[in-house]
Design a protein around this motif. Sequence first.
Motif, PDB file in Angstrom:
ATOM      1  N   THR A  45      -0.839 -12.137  -5.849  1.00  0.00           N
ATOM      2  CA  THR A  45      -0.856 -12.469  -7.275  1.00  0.00           C
ATOM      3  C   THR A  45      -2.283 -12.400  -7.829  1.00  0.00           C
ATOM      4  N   ASP A  46      -3.241 -12.209  -6.933  1.00  0.00           N
ATOM      5  CA  ASP A  46      -4.638 -12.109  -7.344  1.00  0.00           C
ATOM      6  C   ASP A  46      -4.916 -10.689  -7.848  1.00  0.00           C
ATOM      7  N   LEU A  47      -5.458 -10.580  -9.077  1.00  0.00           N
ATOM      8  CA  LEU A  47      -5.630  -9.261  -9.690  1.00  0.00           C
ATOM      9  C   LEU A  47      -6.488  -8.326  -8.828  1.00  0.00           C
ATOM     10  N   GLN A  48      -7.604  -8.861  -8.330  1.00  0.00           N
ATOM     11  CA  GLN A  48      -8.500  -8.010  -7.542  1.00  0.00           C
ATOM     12  C   GLN A  48      -7.818  -7.487  -6.277  1.00  0.00           C
ATOM     13  N   ALA A  49      -7.061  -8.352  -5.599  1.00  0.00           N
ATOM     14  CA  ALA A  49      -6.352  -7.938  -4.375  1.00  0.00           C
ATOM     15  C   ALA A  49      -5.267  -6.915  -4.700  1.00  0.00           C
ATOM     16  N   ARG A  50      -4.566  -7.116  -5.813  1.00  0.00           N
ATOM     17  CA  ARG A  50      -3.519  -6.170  -6.214  1.00  0.00           C
ATOM     18  C   ARG A  50      -4.122  -4.789  -6.495  1.00  0.00           C
ATOM     19  N   LEU A  51      -5.216  -4.804  -7.260  1.00  0.00           N
ATOM     20  CA  LEU A  51      -5.834  -3.538  -7.655  1.00  0.00           C
ATOM     21  C   LEU A  51      -6.449  -2.822  -6.446  1.00  0.00           C
ATOM     22  N   ALA A  52      -7.164  -3.562  -5.608  1.00  0.00           N
ATOM     23  CA  ALA A  52      -7.761  -2.951  -4.416  1.00  0.00           C
ATOM     24  C   ALA A  52      -6.664  -2.372  -3.526  1.00  0.00           C
ATOM     25  N   GLY A  53      -5.557  -3.101  -3.381  1.00  0.00           N
ATOM     26  CA  GLY A  53      -4.440  -2.617  -2.558  1.00  0.00           C
ATOM     27  C   GLY A  53      -3.858  -1.324  -3.096  1.00  0.00           C
ATOM     28  N   VAL A  54      -3.701  -1.266  -4.410  1.00  0.00           N
ATOM     29  CA  VAL A  54      -3.135  -0.074  -5.058  1.00  0.00           C
ATOM     30  C   VAL A  54      -4.074   1.129  -4.898  1.00  0.00           C
ATOM     31  N   LEU A  55      -5.364   0.913  -5.074  1.00  0.00           N
ATOM     32  CA  LEU A  55      -6.324   2.013  -4.960  1.00  0.00           C
ATOM     33  C   LEU A  55      -6.414   2.505  -3.516  1.00  0.00           C
ATOM     34  N   LYS A  56      -6.405   1.569  -2.573  1.00  0.00           N
ATOM     35  CA  LYS A  56      -6.512   1.971  -1.172  1.00  0.00           C
ATOM     36  C   LYS A  56      -5.228   2.648  -0.685  1.00  0.00           C
ATOM     37  N   ALA A  57      -4.092   2.220  -1.207  1.00  0.00           N
ATOM     38  CA  ALA A  57      -2.834   2.905  -0.871  1.00  0.00           C
ATOM     39  C   ALA A  57      -2.895   4.359  -1.353  1.00  0.00           C
ATOM     40  N   TRP A  58      -3.494   4.572  -2.524  1.00  0.00           N
ATOM     41  CA  TRP A  58      -3.614   5.946  -3.023  1.00  0.00           C
ATOM     42  C   TRP A  58      -4.491   6.784  -2.088  1.00  0.00           C
ATOM     43  N   LEU A  59      -5.621   6.226  -1.662  1.00  0.00           N
ATOM     44  CA  LEU A  59      -6.520   6.966  -0.762  1.00  0.00           C
ATOM     45  C   LEU A  59      -5.801   7.329   0.536  1.00  0.00           C
ATOM     46  N   ASP A  60      -4.967   6.412   1.042  1.00  0.00           N
ATOM     47  CA  ASP A  60      -4.238   6.688   2.287  1.00  0.00           C
ATOM     48  C   ASP A  60      -3.228   7.821   2.097  1.00  0.00           C
ATOM     49  N   ILE A  61      -2.509   7.782   0.982  1.00  0.00           N
ATOM     50  CA  ILE A  61      -1.488   8.803   0.726  1.00  0.00           C
ATOM     51  C   ILE A  61      -2.120  10.171   0.482  1.00  0.00           C
ATOM     52  N   ALA A  62      -3.258  10.173  -0.192  1.00  0.00           N
ATOM     53  CA  ALA A  62      -3.896  11.450  -0.537  1.00  0.00           C
ATOM     54  C   ALA A  62      -4.671  12.045   0.638  1.00  0.00           C
ATOM     55  N   ALA A  63      -4.937  11.250   1.675  1.00  0.00           N
ATOM     56  CA  ALA A  63      -5.794  11.690   2.790  1.00  0.00           C
ATOM     57  C   ALA A  63      -5.451  13.091   3.326  1.00  0.00           C
ATOM     58  N   PRO A  64      -4.156  13.404   3.587  1.00  0.00           N
ATOM     59  CA  PRO A  64      -3.855  14.734   4.150  1.00  0.00           C
ATOM     60  C   PRO A  64      -4.229  15.887   3.217  1.00  0.00           C
ATOM     61  N   TYR A  65      -4.414  15.594   1.933  1.00  0.00           N
ATOM     62  CA  TYR A  65      -4.653  16.663   0.956  1.00  0.00           C
ATOM     63  C   TYR A  65      -6.117  16.773   0.559  1.00  0.00           C
ATOM     64  N   HIS A  66      -7.000  16.089   1.297  1.00  0.00           N
ATOM     65  CA  HIS A  66      -8.389  16.026   0.863  1.00  0.00           C
ATOM     66  C   HIS A  66      -9.029  17.407   0.756  1.00  0.00           C
ATOM     67  N   GLU A  67      -8.786  18.234   1.770  1.00  0.00           N
ATOM     68  CA  GLU A  67      -9.398  19.559   1.783  1.00  0.00           C
ATOM     69  C   GLU A  67      -8.877  20.397   0.605  1.00  0.00           C
ATOM     70  N   PHE A  68      -7.579  20.320   0.405  1.00  0.00           N
ATOM     71  CA  PHE A  68      -6.944  21.016  -0.708  1.00  0.00           C
ATOM     72  C   PHE A  68      -7.538  20.552  -2.045  1.00  0.00           C
TER      73      PHE A  68
END
Lengths: 233, 233
Positions: A82-105
Amino acid sequence: MTDAKAPKSEQTRTLILETALRLFQERGYDKTTMRAIAQEAGVSTGNAYYYFSSKEHLVQGFYDRIAAEHQAAVRPVLDKETDLQARLAGVLKAWLDIAAPYHEFAAQFFKNAADPESPLSPFSPESEHAREAAIDVHREVLAGSKSKVAPELVDILPELMWLSQMGLVLYWVFDRSDGRERSHRLAERGAHLTTRGVSLARFRVLRPLVLEVHELFTDFLPGMAQTATARKR
Amino acid sequence: MTDAKAPKSEQTRTLILETALRLFQERGYDKTTMRAIAQEAGVSTGNAYYYFSSKEHLVQGFYDRIAAEHQAAVRPVLDKETDLQARLAGVLKAWLDIAAPYHEFAAQFFKNAADPESPLSPFSPESEHAREAAIDVHREVLAGSKSKVAPELVDILPELMWLSQMGLVLYWVFDRSDGRERSHRLAERGAHLTTRGVSLARFRVLRPLVLEVHELFTDFLPGMAQTATARKR
């Protein structure tokens, strides 16, 4: 990743999309033709065009897929924190994890997407579907947090939070650190900064500045005004 | 533009630089070699390398020239105006005017400069000389205005103002409007927004946010920390 239980047309669509992403990565986006994608996927060129009417549409398909995967990946953090900073950091880091395979592309494809007039830009009218899905995540980040937000900023802050995510994406595209470790740190720092900004936006004296920043972006980035209008419908 | 009264070595340097810019524009940055530049300028390749030890150094020479032309062009507005918004808008619009002849070159050259790790990035250690000159202009914009600034922000605000100028440059690179009319409007709007931000930064509650934004940029953009350190020397 082709799901055997999905209808045939959905399987073909996924096959074409995955073949395209592989060829973009191997040969470069500019050098890959629709004909080559169809051939490699074992479908007729006409069939490939039936699912994706241009290479640009394939990239939109890619954006939509990333957005859908991201929406699923953020469930644990958005259901728990429920903490805004934790929610936002979690969302941003989830994006980095999902995008990882496409970094070179992403790095080789960047010059096509950096132009705000390109249909491949995250700000283009063509990207609206993926953009709206991504902004929706930020709406939920804010709405589900215990942070208090002024009514006139409820619609605006999620779009600004998404814009700051685009800043992170730009940084990530050029990040050569192991495991994109620097991007992960930027996500943490950005979440801290944004949370501080949201907290300060409680002060009445600051709200006109937030509104003016948002207005500047919607006036100068082609697809943003459309998103703002869609929000009001 | 070669000045007949300048010393011979200065004339040769200018000739090589101008030849390079012309070839970059005609053939593209990536495809132009030092050998071709030397040949076209009528000097030996060794002589060209004496003045510019790489293509990257030629671009630094270009940055330095733009910075010097800009420093001269802002004199009228900085000597006359005391209003922060008018000073800043004047400085930004003077930059757009000076850069106008290089717009086509900038667009094709952008993908090399967008990478913060590239020596051609405005944030690189290699660009420090041009960057310091550009930040100096913003120091004078602020110092010569009648706006009051908190002592702990005096060193920081000009760097943030320069960063917002880099945002304008990014927008300008892709601006296809006649006479870059949209970029000129963005310069006006940006000057208004920045002036409002500087005015709000009087409030003690806001200063930590400004400091945190600045810290984020210096920690994540390679050359910025160096600039911040140079400032303290």
